[in-house]
Design a protein around this motif. Structure first.
Motif, short mmCIF file in Angstrom:
data_model
loop_
_atom_site.label_atom_id
_atom_site.label_comp_id
_atom_site.label_asym_id
_atom_site.label_seq_id
_atom_site.Cartn_x
_atom_site.Cartn_y
_atom_site.Cartn_z
N PRO A 502 10.48 78.83 115.33
CA PRO A 502 11.20 77.69 114.74
C PRO A 502 10.74 76.36 115.35
N ILE A 503 9.47 76.07 115.21
CA ILE A 503 8.84 74.98 115.94
C ILE A 503 9.32 73.61 115.49
N PHE A 504 9.69 73.49 114.19
CA PHE A 504 10.09 72.17 113.67
C PHE A 504 11.44 71.74 114.21
N MET A 505 12.16 72.63 114.78
CA MET A 505 13.43 72.27 115.41
C MET A 505 13.20 71.30 116.57
N TYR A 506 11.98 71.31 117.13
CA TYR A 506 11.68 70.51 118.32
C TYR A 506 10.76 69.34 118.02
N ILE A 507 10.39 69.15 116.75
CA ILE A 507 9.52 68.04 116.36
C ILE A 507 10.30 66.73 116.38
N ASP A 508 9.65 65.66 116.84
CA ASP A 508 10.23 64.31 116.77
C ASP A 508 9.98 63.78 115.36
N PRO A 509 11.00 63.64 114.52
CA PRO A 509 10.80 63.25 113.12
C PRO A 509 10.09 61.91 112.97
N THR A 510 10.48 60.91 113.78
CA THR A 510 9.89 59.57 113.66
C THR A 510 8.40 59.61 113.96
N GLN A 511 8.02 60.21 115.07
CA GLN A 511 6.61 60.31 115.46
C GLN A 511 5.83 61.09 114.41
N PHE A 512 6.43 62.17 113.91
CA PHE A 512 5.76 63.04 112.95
C PHE A 512 5.46 62.27 111.66
N VAL A 513 6.45 61.54 111.14
CA VAL A 513 6.26 60.80 109.89
C VAL A 513 5.24 59.67 110.09
N ASN A 514 5.32 58.97 111.20
CA ASN A 514 4.35 57.90 111.47
C ASN A 514 2.93 58.45 111.46
N ASN A 515 2.74 59.63 112.01
CA ASN A 515 1.41 60.24 112.02
C ASN A 515 0.97 60.69 110.63
N LEU A 516 1.94 61.09 109.80
CA LEU A 516 1.62 61.48 108.43
C LEU A 516 0.95 60.33 107.68
N PHE A 517 1.46 59.12 107.88
CA PHE A 517 0.95 57.95 107.17
C PHE A 517 -0.46 57.58 107.61
N LYS A 518 -0.93 58.16 108.70
CA LYS A 518 -2.26 57.83 109.19
C LYS A 518 -3.31 58.84 108.75
N LEU A 519 -2.91 59.86 108.00
CA LEU A 519 -3.84 60.89 107.54
C LEU A 519 -4.58 60.44 106.29
N ASN A 520 -5.81 60.94 106.13
CA ASN A 520 -6.48 60.74 104.84
C ASN A 520 -5.90 61.72 103.84
N ASN A 521 -6.20 61.55 102.57
CA ASN A 521 -5.55 62.32 101.52
C ASN A 521 -5.87 63.81 101.59
N ARG A 522 -7.10 64.15 101.99
CA ARG A 522 -7.45 65.57 102.11
C ARG A 522 -6.60 66.24 103.18
N ASN A 523 -6.52 65.60 104.35
CA ASN A 523 -5.73 66.17 105.43
C ASN A 523 -4.24 66.20 105.07
N LEU A 524 -3.79 65.14 104.38
CA LEU A 524 -2.39 65.09 103.98
C LEU A 524 -2.04 66.26 103.05
N THR A 525 -2.95 66.56 102.13
CA THR A 525 -2.72 67.68 101.20
C THR A 525 -2.65 69.00 101.95
N GLU A 526 -3.56 69.21 102.90
CA GLU A 526 -3.58 70.46 103.66
C GLU A 526 -2.32 70.61 104.52
N VAL A 527 -1.89 69.49 105.13
CA VAL A 527 -0.68 69.52 105.95
C VAL A 527 0.54 69.84 105.08
N ARG A 528 0.60 69.18 103.93
CA ARG A 528 1.72 69.44 103.02
C ARG A 528 1.75 70.92 102.62
#
Length: 594
Positions: A502-528
């Motif tokens: 249950p790893i997402f229980m320990y994720i920092d939501p703010t930091q995680f979302v900020n990093n999402l916005f820095k991904l290119n579209n290919r990486n964003l698709t794979e992460v999604r």
């Protein structure tokens, strides 16, 4: 009463022109009642022009089911058109030649008196000859009121109750002949030569030779012989000169089959006990706290068998085969090689160092070896040389040795000893990944002394603390990888998905979302994709603790998207992020339904 005598009683019964009662043949499960009907009574009736009709009552829960089963039995005995009411059978055949046999009366899921009431329409009103095969012992275990009603109804319906008894040797030989009459005469001859040793197993089990004719369970033996047939064939096709070993393998198969059938608690012990010799010492001297102790107790009971001569060789390959149906030939070969090479002993402790043997057959150590092994183990505990669970095992055994006055550790040193174990446990825990599950290991470990119980609780608490730290560390690492190495983020998360962390229980939501916005579209698709796939699996409900974090990620994602929504043209990355937030909505709804 022996089968031939019972057959004479049945003959006298069916030859009477009119009867208004049934006969009951009574004995415990596995005694061979159904076998007797199928292989002796039914053929005898057919030879004399009768129609034998067998009807099982196993599992019936209504009169309609009893009627349906009766019709099926009648259609197997004589040709009848579908849809016939079985109560109209006298319109189609000479019912003076019909013999009904209702089997498994005690296994019906309804009141026996209702069954008696229905069958009485055949017995008293149509004078059809009827037998019941029953284990009355199971009916007598029921509530007082049920027993009373049964006795009252039985008195009206049953004219004779005949106890079914067979000489064990005759019963076994007949069963073996019947099972293997069409093929494999070699295996049949092998079994018939070993009828007496098989019977002796049951004599030992009940410890009463006078009752053996009532207690040998032919059904259990039949299943055991069927399982052993496969072992026999494999051994004969693979190995040479295995007759002495096959004798022991046959007895082991029957013993384990009986225990597996009637004692579910033995499963774990069979799985975890290694190939070894077991004798009376294992039951008397081995600590009862071991999970495998139940199997030692069972096997020790049979070591007095004439063929076993004081010890029984347990083969894990055979135990595992009887549990799973899968005989692993490489493991069986290793077991047999061990058996042949070590002469009279399958115990793997030969040539094992005393420190290891201390936690197995310690009683075979010399006095000096035992004392030296205790000292060496304690030095290794102080030097923190063992793995985590070893410390609980060592503490358990030391407590047992102290109870048996085999240790001279003063009680006033208990606190110091406990502190020594705790320091070693702390050191061991630091080197493990606590996100791995230790719950099954700990739950199967049941200490009986207060010191080891205290240590077990200490380990549980320390593991809980370390687990939180390790989860947080993995979550922080994932967040950093999302920014720095998104491809590795995807690989890591797929791995965690397989491990149900249950790893997402320990994720920092703010930091995680900020990093999402820095991904290119290919990486964003794979992460999604990897995140959405995580919650599409059959075990998605195990992630309910992550809902709060997922909601926070979704809300913060939508908040930033709302801030940037000041142009008429939508960027592709914005469209992908919006789709991701929609996906999160579906995930949150799914795992919140639990």
């Amino acid at each position: 009463m022996q089968p031939n005598d019972i057959l004479k009683i049945i003959d006298n019964y069916i030859e009477k022109p009119e009867t208004d009662y049934a006969i009951m043949i009574e004995q415990g499960w596995g005694a061979g009642k159904t076998y007797f009907w199928n292989n002796t009574v039914a053929p005898h009736l057919l030879e004399n022009g009768y129609f034998p009709c067998h009807i099982t009552l196993n599992g019936v829960s209504s009169i309609e089911e009893v009627s349906t089963r009766t019709l099926l039995g009648l259609r197997q005995a004589v040709y009848l058109k579908p849809g016939l009411d079985p109560l109209e059978i006298d319109q189609y055949i000479d019912i003076q030649k019909l013999v009904l046999c209702y089997d498994d009366l005690e296994r019906a899921n309804m009141d026996v008196e209702d069954i008696f009431g229905y069958t009485n329409l055949y017995i008293e009103h149509k004078n059809i000859k009827t037998l019941f095969l029953c284990n009355e012992g199971k009916i007598h275990e029921r509530e007082d009121e049920q027993r009373k009603k049964y006795a009252e109804c039985k008195e009206k319906i049953i004219g004779k109750t005949i106890p079914f008894k067979q000489l064990p040797r005759v019963a076994l030989e007949q069963m073996i002949d019947k099972l293997y009459q069409k093929y494999d005469s070699k295996y049949k001859d092998f079994l018939k030569e070993r009828v007496d040793p098989i019977i002796e197993l049951f004599e030992i089990e009940i410890n009463d030779y006078k009752k053996i004719d009532r207690n040998i369970n032919l059904r259990t033996v039949k299943h055991s012989l069927s399982d052993f047939h496969y072992i026999y064939d494999k051994c004969n096709n693979t190995f040479d000169n295995l007759i002495p070993e096959l004798d022991q393998f046959l007895l082991l198969t029957i013993i384990l089959s009986k225990e597996i059938k009637f004692n579910s608690g033995i499963y774990s012990a069979i799985e975890k006990t290694k190939t070894q010799k077991v004798d009376r010492s294992d039951s008397l001297l081995r600590p009862k706290i071991e999970e495998t102790a139940l199997l030692y107790d069972v096997l020790e009971k049979y070591t007095g068998h004439t063929m076993l001569r004081g010890s029984i060789n347990y083969l894990h390959s055979i135990g595992n085969y009887l549990l799973t149906g899968n005989l692993i030939m490489t493991e069986l070969k290793e077991d047999i090689d061990s058996f042949q090479n070590k002469q009279e002993s399958l115990s793997p402790i030969i040539n094992i160092d005393p420190e290891t043997q201390l936690f197995d057959r310690y009683w075979e150590l010399d006095d000096n070896e035992f004392s030296s092994a205790i000292d060496n183990v304690m030095k290794k505990v102080e030097s923190k040389k063992y793995l985590l669970m070893d410390y609980l095992r060592i503490s358990n055994h030391f407590a047992f040795f102290r109870k048996e006055n085999l240790l001279n550790f003063p009680e006033e040193n208990d606190k110091k000893l406990i502190d020594t174990f705790k320091e070693a446990i702390d050191f061991a825990i630091e080197s493990i990944d606590a996100t791995k599950s230790y719950s099954s290991v700990l739950s199967g470990f049941d200490p009986t002394d207060s010191e080891t119980s205290q240590l077990k609780k200490y380990v549980e608490n320390k593991l809980k603390e370390k687990r939180e730290q390790d989860y947080q560390s993995k979550a922080n690492e994932l967040t950093q990888l999302l920014l720095q190495q998104p491809d590795l983020f995807v690989k890591k998360l797929y791995k965690y998905n397989q491990e149900n962390l249950p790893i997402f229980m320990y994720i920092d939501p703010t930091q995680f979302v900020n990093n999402l916005f820095k991904l290119n579209n290919r990486n964003l698709t794979e992460v999604r994709n990897v995140i959405v796939n995580r919650y599409q699996s059959f075990n998605a409900y195990s992630y309910t603790l992550e809902v709060k974090t997922l909601i926070d990620i979704r809300d913060y994602l939508l908040e930033i998207l709302g801030r940037n929504n000041d142009t008429s043209i939508v960027l592709l990355s914005t469209r992908l992020l919006k789709q991701f937030s929609d996906d999160l909505n579906g995930v949150i709804d799914k795992i919140s339904l639990r």
